[in-house]
Design a protein around this motif. Structure first.
Motif, short mmCIF file in Angstrom:
data_model
loop_
_atom_site.label_atom_id
_atom_site.label_comp_id
_atom_site.label_asym_id
_atom_site.label_seq_id
_atom_site.Cartn_x
_atom_site.Cartn_y
_atom_site.Cartn_z
N ALA A 17 0.84 -1.20 0.00
CA ALA A 17 0.00 0.00 0.00
C ALA A 17 0.88 1.25 0.00
O ALA A 17 1.93 1.28 0.62
CB ALA A 17 -0.92 -0.01 1.22
N PRO A 18 0.45 2.30 -0.68
CA PRO A 18 1.24 3.53 -0.73
C PRO A 18 1.49 4.08 0.67
O PRO A 18 0.62 4.03 1.54
CB PRO A 18 0.36 4.48 -1.54
CG PRO A 18 -0.54 3.61 -2.32
CD PRO A 18 -0.78 2.40 -1.49
N THR A 19 2.68 4.58 0.88
CA THR A 19 3.02 5.16 2.19
C THR A 19 3.07 6.68 2.15
O THR A 19 3.07 7.32 3.20
CB THR A 19 4.40 4.62 2.64
OG1 THR A 19 5.37 4.93 1.62
CG2 THR A 19 4.35 3.12 2.86
N ILE A 20 3.09 7.26 0.96
CA ILE A 20 3.10 8.72 0.85
C ILE A 20 1.69 9.27 1.04
O ILE A 20 1.50 10.30 1.70
CB ILE A 20 3.67 9.16 -0.52
CG1 ILE A 20 5.12 8.71 -0.65
CG2 ILE A 20 3.56 10.66 -0.70
CD1 ILE A 20 5.73 8.98 -2.00
N ALA A 21 0.68 8.60 0.47
CA ALA A 21 -0.72 9.01 0.60
C ALA A 21 -1.57 7.76 0.70
O ALA A 21 -1.43 6.84 -0.12
CB ALA A 21 -1.14 9.86 -0.59
N ARG A 22 -2.45 7.69 1.69
CA ARG A 22 -3.24 6.47 1.87
C ARG A 22 -4.31 6.37 0.79
O ARG A 22 -4.86 7.39 0.34
CB ARG A 22 -3.86 6.42 3.26
CG ARG A 22 -4.96 7.43 3.58
CD ARG A 22 -5.43 7.21 5.02
NE ARG A 22 -6.58 8.00 5.40
CZ ARG A 22 -6.54 9.15 6.05
NH1 ARG A 22 -5.36 9.69 6.36
NH2 ARG A 22 -7.65 9.80 6.39
N PRO A 23 -4.65 5.16 0.37
CA PRO A 23 -5.59 4.99 -0.73
C PRO A 23 -7.05 5.17 -0.32
O PRO A 23 -7.91 5.38 -1.17
CB PRO A 23 -5.35 3.55 -1.19
CG PRO A 23 -4.82 2.85 0.03
CD PRO A 23 -4.03 3.88 0.78
N VAL A 24 -7.36 5.07 0.97
CA VAL A 24 -8.74 5.16 1.45
C VAL A 24 -8.79 6.23 2.53
O VAL A 24 -7.99 6.20 3.47
CB VAL A 24 -9.22 3.81 2.02
CG1 VAL A 24 -10.68 3.90 2.45
CG2 VAL A 24 -9.04 2.70 0.99
N GLU A 25 -9.75 7.15 2.40
CA GLU A 25 -9.83 8.22 3.40
C GLU A 25 -10.30 7.69 4.74
O GLU A 25 -9.79 8.09 5.80
CB GLU A 25 -10.78 9.32 2.93
CG GLU A 25 -10.84 10.51 3.88
CD GLU A 25 -11.78 11.60 3.41
OE1 GLU A 25 -11.72 12.70 3.98
OE2 GLU A 25 -12.58 11.34 2.49
N ALA A 26 -11.27 6.79 4.72
CA ALA A 26 -11.79 6.21 5.97
C ALA A 26 -10.74 5.28 6.57
O ALA A 26 -9.82 4.82 5.90
CB ALA A 26 -13.08 5.46 5.70
N TYR B 296 -19.02 4.89 2.67
CA TYR B 296 -18.55 6.28 2.65
C TYR B 296 -17.72 6.54 1.40
O TYR B 296 -17.92 7.53 0.69
CB TYR B 296 -17.74 6.56 3.91
CG TYR B 296 -17.01 7.88 3.91
CD1 TYR B 296 -17.67 9.05 4.25
CD2 TYR B 296 -15.66 7.95 3.60
CE1 TYR B 296 -17.00 10.27 4.26
CE2 TYR B 296 -14.98 9.15 3.60
CZ TYR B 296 -15.66 10.31 3.93
OH TYR B 296 -14.99 11.51 3.92
N SER B 297 -16.78 5.64 1.10
CA SER B 297 -15.90 5.82 -0.06
C SER B 297 -16.70 5.80 -1.36
O SER B 297 -16.46 6.60 -2.26
CB SER B 297 -14.83 4.72 -0.08
OG SER B 297 -14.03 4.78 1.07
N THR B 298 -17.68 4.89 -1.45
CA THR B 298 -18.50 4.81 -2.66
C THR B 298 -19.34 6.06 -2.83
O THR B 298 -19.51 6.56 -3.95
CB THR B 298 -19.40 3.57 -2.60
OG1 THR B 298 -18.60 2.41 -2.37
CG2 THR B 298 -20.17 3.39 -3.89
N ALA B 299 -19.89 6.56 -1.73
CA ALA B 299 -20.71 7.78 -1.81
C ALA B 299 -19.92 8.93 -2.42
O ALA B 299 -20.44 9.68 -3.27
CB ALA B 299 -21.21 8.15 -0.42
N LEU B 300 -18.67 9.08 -2.01
CA LEU B 300 -17.86 10.19 -2.50
C LEU B 300 -17.24 9.88 -3.86
O LEU B 300 -17.16 10.75 -4.72
CB LEU B 300 -16.76 10.52 -1.50
CG LEU B 300 -17.12 11.51 -0.39
CD1 LEU B 300 -18.32 11.06 0.42
CD2 LEU B 300 -15.93 11.74 0.53
N ARG B 301 -16.82 8.63 -4.05
CA ARG B 301 -16.10 8.27 -5.27
C ARG B 301 -17.03 8.19 -6.47
O ARG B 301 -16.63 8.50 -7.59
CB ARG B 301 -15.41 6.91 -5.06
CG ARG B 301 -14.46 6.51 -6.16
CD ARG B 301 -13.18 7.32 -6.09
NE ARG B 301 -12.27 6.96 -7.16
CZ ARG B 301 -12.25 7.55 -8.35
NH1 ARG B 301 -13.11 8.51 -8.64
NH2 ARG B 301 -11.37 7.18 -9.27
#
Length: 1023
Positions: A93-102, A193-198
């Motif tokens: 998984a990326p360490t600079i920016a997380r892939p999921v906000e939640a 939550y992710s689906t609602a925004l994405r």
């Protein structure tokens, strides 16, 4: 990865030839480098499969090699064990920016969230390709392993690679298998939550809130769920509760990197935007400052009068200068220019007195004062304002028709003064309310949208928040969940930042009631749970929220939560200062308490309900009594007293009708849906007793509008005596369907399990039981519940005879049996044919022009209206002279249109506008457009169609469509229908003939056609 060991070093490690210190360094590197790890594993596989080494020798060789580097080998074994598919996913998984906000239940390292990855980045990052591969392995494994853990892992993997929608499916599967798994519910909230925004589906945000709340019911200190719930609340616009939720999160996690982010989010929420003063300036000056001028003027205090009037003048000039709102300025000018200010002073004082009485719900004196003030104001624009509030009082008195009529005239007068922006906005929102009561959601929608635009221009944010709430209710009722959720979030945001008093809690309770009507009880409970936090400073409002919560928990069959919220409501009563309000609260508590103990102690429930009925009757709050009778009837059924239950159901229904509460309207608390449930329970009980007449009577009472005539079973049979028609009254109950077939000679009833799967199942439930009765009928008129109105009854299929119902007899539908009248008539005669504009221009559609020309040639007399002249005014001028009306075109102008309006050249005309017209020649109306008889509404929400509007205007039959239909098919079908109408066939028989012709051509389009009638045709078909 840089600084990788060379190939010789990796080979020596694989063969066990490295010294211990160097091997330890390689192991540390392998833990971070997938490429090197893959190389070593390939080397090990090669060594293990050398054909020259027997199996026993291979094992001995590896052990011998391991003896030299024992610690390194053990460490490597541990690394391999830890590098499970999920651990590989975490490592990749990326360490600079997380892939999921939640926040997910699996412990991914914290990183800032910078939004979803752009599409052009997805295929260019080798590390991401490995991430997708690792996720694919997890998903593939979950296809074989249906356990909760495997499905949860797959959901997390899909979330990490930005596939939130399929992640929801996996996580729902996980919680179905393991409903008490808090981590699975938490991840489901994250996915929703992710689906609602994405995917721009904000309707999933309330569902995400439900999932997060489920976690906290299982584990109140779950950090992931608290983090996610705060995110969800922010995006729902519930900013005060979001602040509180971030603070609760920090109680369980105060030191991690996630806590640092929580503090940053909390800091942003603690600095809300400055409140707007425009609304308060305008409303206070109109209502109070001018009244204070009138008081001073009346007592002869000229200095005080001048000061108050100067204040009002300055406010009026300021509003006109900043936003163009000029009503207050003109009201002051009317006083300045009057020859005698005494009348104006009297008017302002009476107006204020009327407004105060209205605020106290003293409706009769309020109406008298506001009506008198409107007259005294004369040419002042305050006359329009007084008329507006008088109409509002009429609406609150449930005088819906009078309120609508007055508001329509007032809107015409207000629109003559476009500079009175706020007045126009208020009149539009108030006019939308009776439309919403009459289920004319499509008519209400444009009014509310224009009102919203006006208040946005004025920067009146509190009013804007209220309008957004009404828009949300309307959009939800139209079945447009995502748009409704977006409007709800805007409303909550506005009310959070600029709300007055407890308007937020009241708005959330109203939102919960609409969610209840839409069948989303869990969402309603989640909203009410949040509302308890926003209403804490007002015990009366908080009590109301807790009572609603208790009733919703009863409906969800959650007795523990129902008991808890009832206890909270009980505790809140003693904090209510006003004795009268406190006494009413105790009556509400008795109602809620009875609902909570209904199953466990029906005798106690009956005792509480008797107290509640007495309390409501004593305080003249009869609106709540139907719910009491409904609950008491259910308690009596549990006690085995069916006679007492029948009596109480009848009392509740009589009270609904006596109180002029419209069928399907919100009654009392609104949670029990008593306006519908009373009829359903009465119909079920009467049907179980085999009482056909009583069941039919209740079914008709549930459909007939206020003040409309209502007939009994025997009267209907008399109307059918000289016809070859049969009437099928159908009621859909929860899990049951009740059908009553009536002919001129007989009546019979069946109650069967409700199955909506296919047309065959419905045929077996609704038609087959009455085969013998229908043998001599040529027409069947179906009177069905709104939940069944979209069924193409003509297409119901009989598996025994291999025939559709339409092959047996003509099929029509009706709003109610009471609306049916025996009529001898022929549709042949004069035709009015209208081609509607195309929506993008006034030219209309080529197909419509050809259709109009072909239809017009079939009748001896025809008037046509071309698209460029097809205004609603032109139509209403020509329609009264027609025996047949044909309207061709489209009902939809835009992709987000509700589809229940005709698009004339100058207006979008809904069923209510049509219903107000008069068609004296009782014409047959043919609506040759898509979905003209379709109900566009959410489940459990009553709505009307264009066909209903034409019947109300005087048409005997309306022929239209239930589903979209191709232009070529529509042309052929409607041409055939008109050919038979012009030849003298009854409308139902004309439709049947056209359907059979299409069926013989193997065309499926005939299913789309349907006819709505109020006519029991006694014609003999002309030879």
């Amino acid at each position: 990865m840089t600084n990788c060991p060379d190939a010789e070093t990796l080979a020596a490690f694989a063969e066990g030839r490295l010294p211990r210190a160097e091997a330890a360094k390689v192991i540390a590197h392998l833990d971070q480098c997938d490429d090197c790890m893959a190389t070593v594993e390939a080397l090990n596989e090669t060594i293990a499969t050398r054909n020259v080494v027997p199996m026993r020798s291979r094992r001995m060789w590896w052990l011998a090699a391991a003896a030299g580097v024992a610690i390194a080998v053990v460490a490597l074994f541990v690394v391999r064990q830890q590098r499970s598919p999920m651990s590989q996913l975490i490592a990749l998984a990326p360490t600079i920016a997380r892939p999921v906000e939640a926040r997910l239940s699996v412990d991914f390292p914290w990183a800032s969230y910078r939004g979803p990855m752009r599409a052009d980045e997805r295929g260019t990052d080798p590390r991401r390709m490995k991430l997708i591969g690792a996720a694919g392995d997890i998903v593939t494994a979950a296809d074989r392993d249906k356990s909760a853990e495997a499905q949860k892992a797959a959901g997390i993997a899909l979330l990490v690679i930005d596939e939130p929608l399929p992640a929801i499916e996996r996580l729902r599967a996980a919680v179905q298998v393991s409903p008490n798994d808090a981590s699975a519910w938490s991840d489901l909230a994250a996915a929703q939550y992710s689906t609602a925004l994405r995917t721009s589906r904000p309707s999933l945000l309330p569902e995400a809130l439900v999932s997060a709340d489920r976690v906290l019911r299982i584990d109140a200190r779950n950090a992931q769920a608290r983090f996610n719930r705060a995110l969800i609340l922010e995006h729902l616009g519930l900013l005060q509760e979001a602040r509180a939720q971030w603070q609760r999160y920090l109680e369980v996690d105060s030191t991690s990197a996630w806590a640092v982010e929580a503090r940053e989010r909390l800091k942003k929420l603690e600095s809300p935007p400055a409140a707007s003063s425009a609304q308060r300036l305008r409303t206070f000056t109109e209502g109070m400052t001018l009244a204070q001028w009138a008081e001073a003027f009346k007592r002869g205090d000229s200095a005080a009068a001048k000061q108050e009037l100067d204040t009002a003048r300055e406010a009026g000039e300021s509003l006109a200068r900043t936003s163009g709102e000029s009503l207050l300025r003109d009201a002051v000018r009317a006083i300045d220019e009057s020859k005698s200010a005494d009348t104006f002073a009297e008017a302002h004082l009476i107006y204020r007195r009327g407004r105060i009485a209205y605020s106290k719900r003293q409706l009769d004196p309020a109406l008298a004062d506001l009506t008198r003030a409107a007259t005294l104001f004369g040419n002042s624009p305050m006359s329009l304002v007084a008329r507006y509030y008088a109409a509002s009082v009429r609406f609150d008195r449930n005088d819906i028709d009078a309120a609508r009529s007055e508001l329509q005239q007032l809107l015409h007068d207000a629109d003559a003064h476009p500079q009175y922006i706020a007045l126009g906005a208020q009149v539009r929102w108030e006019l939308a309310l009776p439309m919403m009561v009459d289920a004319d959601w499509s008519g209400a929608l444009p009014l509310l949208e224009r009102s919203r635009s006006a208040f946005a221009k004025l920067d009146e944010r509190n009013h804007l928040g209220f309008i957004e709430s009404l828009l949300a209710d309307t959009l939800l009722s139209l079945g447009r969940l995502d748009e409704a959720s977006a409007a709800r979030s805007r409303a909550f945001t506005l009310l959070s930042n600029d709300g007055e008093g407890d308007r937020m809690a009241v708005s959330m309770t109203a939102a919960a009631l609409f969610e209840i009507r839409a069948g989303r009880l869990a969402v309603a409970r989640a909203l009410l749970d949040v509302a308890t936090g926003t209403s804490a400073h007002d015990p009366g409002v908080a009590f109301d929220v807790f009572v609603h919560s208790a009733l919703v928990n009863v409906a969800l069959d959650d007795s523990a939560e129902a008991t808890r919220t009832l206890r909270e409501a009980t505790a809140m009563i003693e904090r209510i200062a006003d004795p009268a309000t406190r006494e009413i609260a105790r009556t509400h508590l008795a109602l809620a308490g009875a609902a909570v103990v209904m199953k466990s102690d029906p005798a106690r429930a009956k005792e509480l309900l008797a107290n509640a009925i007495d309390g409501y009757r004593a305080t003249d709050r009869t609106l709540f009594m139907p719910e009491c009778y409904l609950l008491r009837a259910r308690a009596e059924l549990r006690s085995g007293d069916r006679n007492a239950a029948a009596d109480d159901l009848d009392r509740g229904i009589e009270l609904l009708e006596r109180s002029r509460i419209r069928t399907g309207a919100v009654v009392g608390t609104g949670v029990l849906n008593a306006g519908v449930a009373l009829f359903q329970d009465a119909i079920r009980l009467s049907a179980e007793r085999g009482d056909v007449e009583r069941t039919f009577a209740y079914a008709e009472r549930s459909r007939v509008q206020l003040n409309a005539p209502r007939i009994g079973l025997r009267e209907l049979q008399q109307s059918l005596a000289n016809s070859d028609s049969a009437v099928l009254e159908v009621v859909a109950l929860p899990e049951k369907i009740v059908a009553i077939c009536v002919t001129g000679r007989d009546a019979a009833m069946e109650m069967r399990p409700l199955r909506r799967e296919d047309e065959t199942a419905l045929y077996d439930a609704m038609i087959r039981p009455f085969d013998t009765m229908l043998a001599s009928s040529r027409q069947l008129i179906v009177v069905a519940d709104s939940s069944l109105q979209q069924v193409p009854f003509a297409a119901l299929y009989d598996t025994a005879t291999k025939r559709y119902l339409v092959e047996r007899l003509a099929v029509s539908t009706a709003m109610s049996a009471s609306a049916l009248q025996p009529i001898q008539r022929s549709a042949s005669g004069s035709l009015l044919a209208v081609a509607l504009p195309s929506g993008t221009s006034n030219a209309g559609l080529p197909e419509s022009a050809r259709e109009i020309a072909d239809v017009s040639g079939l009748y001896p007399s025809a008037v046509t209206i071309a698209p460029e002249h097809a205004t609603f005014a032109a139509f209403t001028d020509a329609a009264p002279a027609a025996n047949v009306i044909h309207i061709a075109g489209h009902t939809r102008q835009q992709s987000d249109d509700a589809g229940t309006a005709l698009l004339f050249a100058d207006d979008r005309v809904t069923w209510t506008s049509i219903a107000l017209r008069h068609l004296p020649r009782a014409p047959v109306v043919v609506l040759a457009a898509c979905e003209t008889l379709r109900v566009h509404a959410a489940p459990n929400v009553r709505s009307m169609t264009l066909g209903d509007g034409f019947l109300a205007a005087g048409a005997t039959d309306v022929i239209g469509t239930l589903t979209p239909i191709a232009d070529a098919d529509a042309h052929d079908l409607f041409q055939s229908i008109h050919r038979h109408l012009a030849a003298g066939d009854a409308p139902a028989q004309a439709v049947r003939a056209a359907q059979l012709e299409a069926l013989s051509r193997h065309s499926e389009a005939w299913r789309s056609i349907a006819s709505l009638t109020r006519c029991i045709n006694t014609n003999v078909k002309r030879s």
